[in-house]
Design an enzyme around this catalytic site. Structure first.
Site, PDB file in Angstrom:
ATOM      1  N   HIS A 105      31.956  30.885  36.626  1.00 56.48           N
ATOM      2  CA  HIS A 105      32.434  32.270  36.721  1.00 56.48           C
ATOM      3  C   HIS A 105      33.651  32.449  35.807  1.00 56.48           C
ATOM      4  O   HIS A 105      34.549  31.612  35.807  1.00 56.48           O
ATOM      5  CB  HIS A 105      32.809  32.588  38.174  1.00 56.48           C
ATOM      6  CG  HIS A 105      33.245  33.996  38.373  1.00 56.48           C
ATOM      7  ND1 HIS A 105      32.356  35.049  38.367  1.00 56.48           N
ATOM      8  CD2 HIS A 105      34.476  34.536  38.546  1.00 56.48           C
ATOM      9  CE1 HIS A 105      33.033  36.180  38.540  1.00 56.48           C
ATOM     10  NE2 HIS A 105      34.322  35.893  38.652  1.00 56.48           N
TER      11      HIS A 105
ATOM     12  N   ASN B 232      26.106  28.578  27.617  1.00 56.23           N
ATOM     13  CA  ASN B 232      26.420  27.493  28.555  1.00 56.23           C
ATOM     14  C   ASN B 232      25.220  26.565  28.724  1.00 56.23           C
ATOM     15  O   ASN B 232      25.386  25.358  28.854  1.00 56.23           O
ATOM     16  CB  ASN B 232      26.861  28.050  29.918  1.00 56.23           C
ATOM     17  CG  ASN B 232      28.371  28.183  30.009  1.00 56.23           C
ATOM     18  OD1 ASN B 232      29.098  27.228  29.786  1.00 56.23           O
ATOM     19  ND2 ASN B 232      28.834  29.379  30.326  1.00 56.23           N
TER      20      ASN B 232
ATOM     21  N   ASN C 252      27.746  27.506  40.140  1.00 57.80           N
ATOM     22  CA  ASN C 252      27.863  28.698  39.294  1.00 57.80           C
ATOM     23  C   ASN C 252      29.142  28.584  38.478  1.00 57.80           C
ATOM     24  O   ASN C 252      30.150  28.079  38.960  1.00 57.80           O
ATOM     25  CB  ASN C 252      27.924  29.959  40.164  1.00 57.80           C
ATOM     26  CG  ASN C 252      28.005  31.223  39.316  1.00 57.80           C
ATOM     27  OD1 ASN C 252      27.319  31.358  38.310  1.00 57.80           O
ATOM     28  ND2 ASN C 252      28.862  32.149  39.710  1.00 57.80           N
TER      29      ASN C 252
ATOM     30  N   GLY D  90      22.521  32.195  26.739  1.00 59.01           N
ATOM     31  CA  GLY D  90      22.343  30.776  27.020  1.00 59.01           C
ATOM     32  C   GLY D  90      23.345  29.848  26.355  1.00 59.01           C
ATOM     33  O   GLY D  90      23.038  28.687  26.120  1.00 59.01           O
TER      34      GLY D  90
ATOM     35  N   ASP E  96      30.701  34.727  44.734  1.00 57.86           N
ATOM     36  CA  ASP E  96      31.797  33.980  44.075  1.00 57.86           C
ATOM     37  C   ASP E  96      32.839  33.457  45.063  1.00 57.86           C
ATOM     38  O   ASP E  96      34.034  33.468  44.790  1.00 57.86           O
ATOM     39  CB  ASP E  96      32.478  34.863  43.005  1.00 57.86           C
ATOM     40  CG  ASP E  96      31.516  35.251  41.892  1.00 57.86           C
ATOM     41  OD1 ASP E  96      30.617  34.444  41.576  1.00 57.86           O
ATOM     42  OD2 ASP E  96      31.645  36.349  41.341  1.00 57.86           O
TER      43      ASP E  96
ATOM     44  N   GLU F 114      34.557  27.222  29.101  1.00 59.82           N
ATOM     45  CA  GLU F 114      33.409  27.071  30.003  1.00 59.82           C
ATOM     46  C   GLU F 114      32.508  25.929  29.546  1.00 59.82           C
ATOM     47  O   GLU F 114      32.013  25.151  30.353  1.00 59.82           O
ATOM     48  CB  GLU F 114      32.590  28.369  30.061  1.00 59.82           C
ATOM     49  CG  GLU F 114      33.227  29.482  30.855  1.00 59.82           C
ATOM     50  CD  GLU F 114      32.352  30.728  30.933  1.00 59.82           C
ATOM     51  OE1 GLU F 114      31.120  30.624  30.802  1.00 59.82           O
ATOM     52  OE2 GLU F 114      32.919  31.823  31.119  1.00 59.82           O
TER      53      GLU F 114
ATOM     54  N   SER G  82      35.941  29.154  36.410  1.00 53.22           N
ATOM     55  CA  SER G  82      35.806  28.322  37.611  1.00 53.22           C
ATOM     56  C   SER G  82      34.350  27.923  37.783  1.00 53.22           C
ATOM     57  O   SER G  82      33.453  28.716  37.522  1.00 53.22           O
ATOM     58  CB  SER G  82      36.208  29.120  38.860  1.00 53.22           C
ATOM     59  OG  SER G  82      37.470  29.725  38.701  1.00 53.22           O
TER      60      SER G  82
ATOM     61  N   ILE H 106      21.826  38.139  42.156  1.00 51.18           N
ATOM     62  CA  ILE H 106      22.411  37.533  43.350  1.00 51.18           C
ATOM     63  C   ILE H 106      21.271  36.900  44.146  1.00 51.18           C
ATOM     64  O   ILE H 106      20.268  37.557  44.434  1.00 51.18           O
ATOM     65  CB  ILE H 106      23.190  38.579  44.176  1.00 51.18           C
ATOM     66  CG1 ILE H 106      24.406  39.037  43.358  1.00 51.18           C
ATOM     67  CG2 ILE H 106      23.613  38.002  45.519  1.00 51.18           C
ATOM     68  CD1 ILE H 106      25.202  40.151  43.987  1.00 51.18           C
ATOM     69  N   LEU H 107      21.408  35.623  44.457  1.00 55.32           N
ATOM     70  CA  LEU H 107      20.364  34.898  45.192  1.00 55.32           C
ATOM     71  C   LEU H 107      20.448  35.233  46.681  1.00 55.32           C
ATOM     72  O   LEU H 107      21.536  35.430  47.217  1.00 55.32           O
ATOM     73  CB  LEU H 107      20.545  33.389  44.980  1.00 55.32           C
ATOM     74  CG  LEU H 107      20.407  32.916  43.531  1.00 55.32           C
ATOM     75  CD1 LEU H 107      20.876  31.470  43.397  1.00 55.32           C
ATOM     76  CD2 LEU H 107      18.983  33.072  43.031  1.00 55.32           C
TER      77      LEU H 107
END
Length: 192
Positions: free
Chosen positions: A113, A22, A111, A20, A149, A178, A140, A96-97
């Site tokens: 990445h 980020n 997201n 966590g 992605d 990030e 990104s 992955i959603l």
């Protein structure tokens, strides 16, 4: 996503699977006066995710879902709608959603990445960048679509790879970037 006016703060849910870091930087950003977001919900697919401690520290609602089937995904969607979530930020979320989930929040899932997309989608980005003798890597923030992605890139930050870098040292350098990139990308995404 409409341009924000006045003090209209947008409700955000952050999805995590791990430490966590980020999430923590997004919480700090949300507490700033100029911030346009309120983090209303932290969702994880991992009940042991260290990042869930920030929910307790900052008094933010948290929920754990296994994301294993459509029923659990329906529960997540209901939770997001009940909390009037405008934006979902994936921050080290390792699931992955489904297409259905993404369609429910089209253009409203971001997201972060750890590569300069479209290079190195998926996992092991640092190892791949070093193995290919890239001079730069980075991170990104992109809008999530149904291809891994591959969504529209909102913002990127470059990091120089030096000859002594290992995947671990590169990961550390990129993570620092990030933490600055994600809040800036959210501001940009909300004005699109």
């Amino acid at each position: 996503m409409a341009l924000l006016t006045g003090s209209n703060k947008k409700n955000v849910a952050v999805f995590i699977s791990g430490t966590g870091s980020n999430l923590k930087s997004l919480i700090k950003f949300s507490k700033l006066k100029k911030s346009q977001i309120i983090i209303k919900l932290i969702i994880s697919n991992n009940s042991k995710a260290k990042g869930l401690q920030y929910a307790n520290i900052y008094k933010i609602k948290k929920k754990v879902f296994d994301f294993k089937n459509t029923l659990s995904e329906k529960k997540v969607i209901n939770e997001l709608k009940n909390n009037d979530i405008h934006l979902i930020c994936l921050a080290g979320f390792m699931k992955i959603l489904s297409k259905n989930f993404i369609n429910n929040f089209k253009g409203k899932i971001l997201n972060i990445h750890p590569s300069l997309l479209p290079k190195y989608k998926g996992l092991n980005t640092h190892e791949r960048a070093i193995r290919n003798k890239d001079k730069y890597s980075g991170c990104s923030v992109h809008i999530v679509n149904s291809r891994l992605d591959s969504g529209r890139i909102i913002s990127q930050k470059k990091v120089r790879i030096n000859k002594f870098d290992t995947p671990k040292t590169l990961a550390k350098k990129i993570l620092t970037k990030e933490h600055k990139l994600y809040p800036a990308a959210i501001i940009k995404a909300l004005s699109l």
